[in-house]
Design an enzyme around this catalytic site. Sequence first.
Site, PDB file in Angstrom:
ATOM      1  N   ARG A  69       0.295  20.296 -33.297  1.00 56.43           N
ATOM      2  CA  ARG A  69       0.483  20.694 -31.877  1.00 56.43           C
ATOM      3  C   ARG A  69      -0.339  21.724 -31.333  1.00 56.43           C
ATOM      4  NH1 ARG A  69       4.779  18.042 -33.768  1.00 56.43           N
ATOM      5  NH2 ARG A  69       6.262  19.934 -34.338  1.00 56.43           N
ATOM      6  N   GLU A 106      11.872  25.073 -42.380  1.00 52.62           N
ATOM      7  CA  GLU A 106      13.370  24.902 -42.290  1.00 52.62           C
ATOM      8  C   GLU A 106      13.618  23.704 -42.992  1.00 52.62           C
ATOM      9  OE1 GLU A 106      11.632  24.053 -38.297  1.00 52.62           O
ATOM     10  OE2 GLU A 106      11.163  25.273 -39.852  1.00 52.62           O
TER      11      GLU A 106
END
Length: 182
Positions: A69, A106
């Site tokens: 992105r 994460e």
Amino acid sequence: MSAYRDEDPRIQGIKTKIRVVPNFPKPGIMFQDITTLLLDPKAFKDTIDLFVERYKGKNISVVAGIEARGFIFGPPIALAIGAKFVPLRKPRKLPGEVISEEYILEYGRDCLEMHVGAVEPGERALVVDDLIATGGTLCAAMNLLERVGAEVVECACLIELPGLQGRGRLNGKPLYVLVEYQ
């Protein structure tokens, strides 16, 4: 530093165009989906304009966009401020000689690669991605750029998830974000 704290009237319009998808890509993750923002030309343009307004005249010669992105926001910013765009890609996606940097996210491990010679020592770089969560990806990007002698001026993200404390992992490097989600 954050644009939403400056109360720019465009921020609320941008924020309303970001869709939150629960439990994607795995249970417990609240995925911030920017594809809905991209469907709205005004919100997308406002996003790019806010970044360009911040970085125009800052003598930035490299905009490094993080796959995937960061590839959406980085090129129009680079063009508008007169900088080159350098893609930071996942392993085995760049055809030439690369340097790489592994990092922890994460929900797993990953790696970024950059073409050797894409960035020269002394160049001033801006790192662009859509979101900062734990900060691992941005740290890897900064490490790649600094290893070749670039000066990372700032990191820029559309979204910050402050609860994951990624900003604190950036070793004091400035971070500019447009919107926060808890």
